[in-house]
Design a protein around this motif. Structure first.
Motif, mmCIF file in Angstrom:
data_model
loop_
_atom_site.group_PDB
_atom_site.id
_atom_site.type_symbol
_atom_site.label_atom_id
_atom_site.label_comp_id
_atom_site.label_asym_id
_atom_site.label_seq_id
_atom_site.Cartn_x
_atom_site.Cartn_y
_atom_site.Cartn_z
ATOM 1 N N VAL A 164 -0.939 -2.242 -6.061
ATOM 2 C CA VAL A 164 -0.664 -1.538 -4.811
ATOM 3 C C VAL A 164 0.422 -2.283 -4.041
ATOM 4 O O VAL A 164 0.433 -3.518 -3.994
ATOM 5 C CB VAL A 164 -1.934 -1.445 -3.942
ATOM 6 N N VAL A 165 1.333 -1.533 -3.432
ATOM 7 C CA VAL A 165 2.298 -2.126 -2.522
ATOM 8 C C VAL A 165 2.162 -1.431 -1.171
ATOM 9 O O VAL A 165 1.933 -0.220 -1.107
ATOM 10 C CB VAL A 165 3.749 -2.027 -3.059
ATOM 11 N N ALA A 166 2.250 -2.212 -0.111
ATOM 12 C CA ALA A 166 2.109 -1.664 1.239
ATOM 13 C C ALA A 166 3.131 -2.322 2.150
ATOM 14 O O ALA A 166 3.796 -3.289 1.785
ATOM 15 C CB ALA A 166 0.698 -1.885 1.766
ATOM 16 N N SER A 167 3.250 -1.772 3.342
ATOM 17 C CA SER A 167 4.253 -2.234 4.291
ATOM 18 C C SER A 167 3.995 -3.672 4.734
ATOM 19 O O SER A 167 2.845 -4.079 4.934
ATOM 20 C CB SER A 167 4.251 -1.324 5.524
ATOM 21 N N LYS A 168 5.063 -4.419 4.881
ATOM 22 C CA LYS A 168 4.955 -5.791 5.372
ATOM 23 C C LYS A 168 4.777 -5.824 6.888
ATOM 24 O O LYS A 168 3.998 -6.617 7.413
ATOM 25 C CB LYS A 168 6.202 -6.582 4.968
ATOM 26 N N SER A 169 5.479 -4.940 7.599
ATOM 27 C CA SER A 169 5.468 -4.980 9.063
ATOM 28 C C SER A 169 4.500 -3.976 9.684
ATOM 29 O O SER A 169 4.208 -4.065 10.871
ATOM 30 C CB SER A 169 6.876 -4.698 9.605
ATOM 31 N N HIS A 170 4.000 -3.008 8.897
ATOM 32 C CA HIS A 170 3.230 -1.915 9.494
ATOM 33 C C HIS A 170 1.855 -1.723 8.843
ATOM 34 O O HIS A 170 1.235 -0.685 9.018
ATOM 35 C CB HIS A 170 4.017 -0.602 9.394
ATOM 36 N N ARG A 171 1.376 -2.688 8.111
ATOM 37 C CA ARG A 171 0.071 -2.546 7.458
ATOM 38 C C ARG A 171 -1.021 -2.639 8.504
ATOM 39 O O ARG A 171 -0.985 -3.494 9.392
ATOM 40 C CB ARG A 171 -0.105 -3.625 6.399
ATOM 41 N N ASP A 172 -2.019 -1.759 8.408
ATOM 42 C CA ASP A 172 -3.069 -1.738 9.427
ATOM 43 C C ASP A 172 -4.423 -1.491 8.770
ATOM 44 O O ASP A 172 -4.548 -1.383 7.549
ATOM 45 C CB ASP A 172 -2.770 -0.669 10.486
ATOM 46 N N GLU A 173 -5.453 -1.407 9.615
ATOM 47 C CA GLU A 173 -6.821 -1.252 9.112
ATOM 48 C C GLU A 173 -6.995 0.057 8.350
ATOM 49 O O GLU A 173 -7.678 0.110 7.320
ATOM 50 C CB GLU A 173 -7.808 -1.314 10.280
ATOM 51 N N ALA A 174 -6.362 1.141 8.847
ATOM 52 C CA ALA A 174 -6.490 2.437 8.166
ATOM 53 C C ALA A 174 -5.894 2.368 6.763
ATOM 54 O O ALA A 174 -6.454 2.940 5.810
ATOM 55 C CB ALA A 174 -5.801 3.523 8.986
ATOM 56 N N THR A 175 -4.777 1.666 6.631
ATOM 57 C CA THR A 175 -4.164 1.514 5.309
ATOM 58 C C THR A 175 -5.083 0.736 4.381
ATOM 59 O O THR A 175 -5.302 1.118 3.227
ATOM 60 C CB THR A 175 -2.807 0.800 5.426
ATOM 61 N N ASP A 176 -5.649 -0.370 4.885
ATOM 62 C CA ASP A 176 -6.543 -1.175 4.057
ATOM 63 C C ASP A 176 -7.796 -0.397 3.669
ATOM 64 O O ASP A 176 -8.280 -0.514 2.538
ATOM 65 C CB ASP A 176 -6.930 -2.460 4.795
ATOM 66 N N THR A 177 -8.310 0.416 4.580
ATOM 67 C CA THR A 177 -9.491 1.233 4.274
ATOM 68 C C THR A 177 -9.188 2.198 3.142
ATOM 69 O O THR A 177 -10.007 2.390 2.227
ATOM 70 C CB THR A 177 -9.943 2.008 5.525
ATOM 71 N N TYR A 178 -7.997 2.809 3.183
ATOM 72 C CA TYR A 178 -7.628 3.737 2.121
ATOM 73 C C TYR A 178 -7.426 2.997 0.795
ATOM 74 O O TYR A 178 -7.903 3.445 -0.255
ATOM 75 C CB TYR A 178 -6.370 4.515 2.496
ATOM 76 N N ILE A 179 -6.740 1.871 0.822
ATOM 77 C CA ILE A 179 -6.499 1.099 -0.404
ATOM 78 C C ILE A 179 -7.828 0.691 -1.045
ATOM 79 O O ILE A 179 -7.957 0.669 -2.285
ATOM 80 C CB ILE A 179 -5.628 -0.132 -0.095
#
Length: 265
Positions: A164-179
């Protein structure tokens, strides 16, 4: 549209803009201003935009042009147009972290079909060739002559061990929950449109974006991913992400290799 002429122009302009950006990046200091949406803009953004815009308008005078740094272009109403983010990842640029890119793309009937993503600080350049297949060019780069290229292709995803790759500056709890809905082997962060390119090369399998983006942020990376066999869909209903939307704002989206079994949000 002559795709060979277009790809040659986009590649050359991206390299020229990259040189200008790195000249400012490597200087002792540079000015940082704040736009009305609170995002930063630097003299590098503006210099790269002026260079790319002039080159595209000269080469393709009849093609609508949308660029982040020219607000009057945001009123363009078209489904086929050129779209530019002259310096994607300005926050990474300001912090001198290197994860920034030059993005130039062609959208046809709402679909990004040709694009170049150039990361000058990392020495990586990805683009679609004249027939729409994606390649990575190996540096050092010559503005007038294309160097050695390697075809790129998305991974054969293993759903029991996804990258998985995600944003460096904009990663948040909602993103982590989905991942966390996926079986993840490893996760990495990257800035700017490089995330699309990491999926396109098979270095990652999926990139979910649960945050605000604009079409100029994504079109070039989307084109590169599409030309490598990947897909970009809306987060809410998994329909293809379309371009030419009023105001050019994107919904949340997922970029992925087709072998990934997408989860609902």
């Amino acid at each position: 549209m002559n795709y060979e002429t277009l790809v040659t122009a986009m590649r050359r302009l991206a390299l020229e803009a990259g040189d200008k950006i790195m000249e400012i990046y490597n200087s002792d200091d540079f000015d940082v201003k704040v736009k009305s949406d609170s995002s930063p803009v630097t003299e590098a953004d503006e210099a790269a935009d002026a260079l790319i815009s002039a080159g595209l308008r000269d080469a393709f005078p009849d093609m609508p042009l949308v660029t982040e740094e020219q607000a009057d272009s945001h009123d363009v109403e078209a489904m086929t147009f050129l779209i530019v983010d002259p310096l994607d990842g300005t926050k990474e640029f300001v912090k001198r972290r290197g994860d920034f890119t030059v993005n130039i793309a062609l959208v046809e009937d709402g679909v990004p079909t040709r694009g170049v993503v150039y990361a000058p600080a990392k020495g990586r350049m990805f683009y679609t060739d004249s027939v729409g297949h994606s390649v990575e060019e190996v540096g050092p780069f010559d503005k007038e002559t294309q160097g050695e290229t390697t075809p790129i292709k998305v991974s054969e995803a293993d759903n029991s061990a996804l990258m998985v790759v995600a944003s460096k500056s904009h990663r948040d709890e909602a993103t982590d929950t989905y991942i966390n809905k996926y079986a993840v082997k490893d996760s990495k962060s990257a800035g700017s449109s490089l995330k699309f390119c990491l999926v396109a090369t098979g270095e990652a399998d999926i990139y979910p974006r649960l945050g605000r983006t604009m079409e100029w942020d994504t079109a070039a990376g989307h084109a590169v991913l599409h030309g490598a066999g990947g897909r970009v869909v809306r987060f809410d209903d998994h329909t293809p992400l379309a371009y030419g939307k009023p105001g050019f704002a994107n919904p949340f989206f997922i970029a992925y290799a087709p072998g990934v079994d997408l989860k609902e949000g």
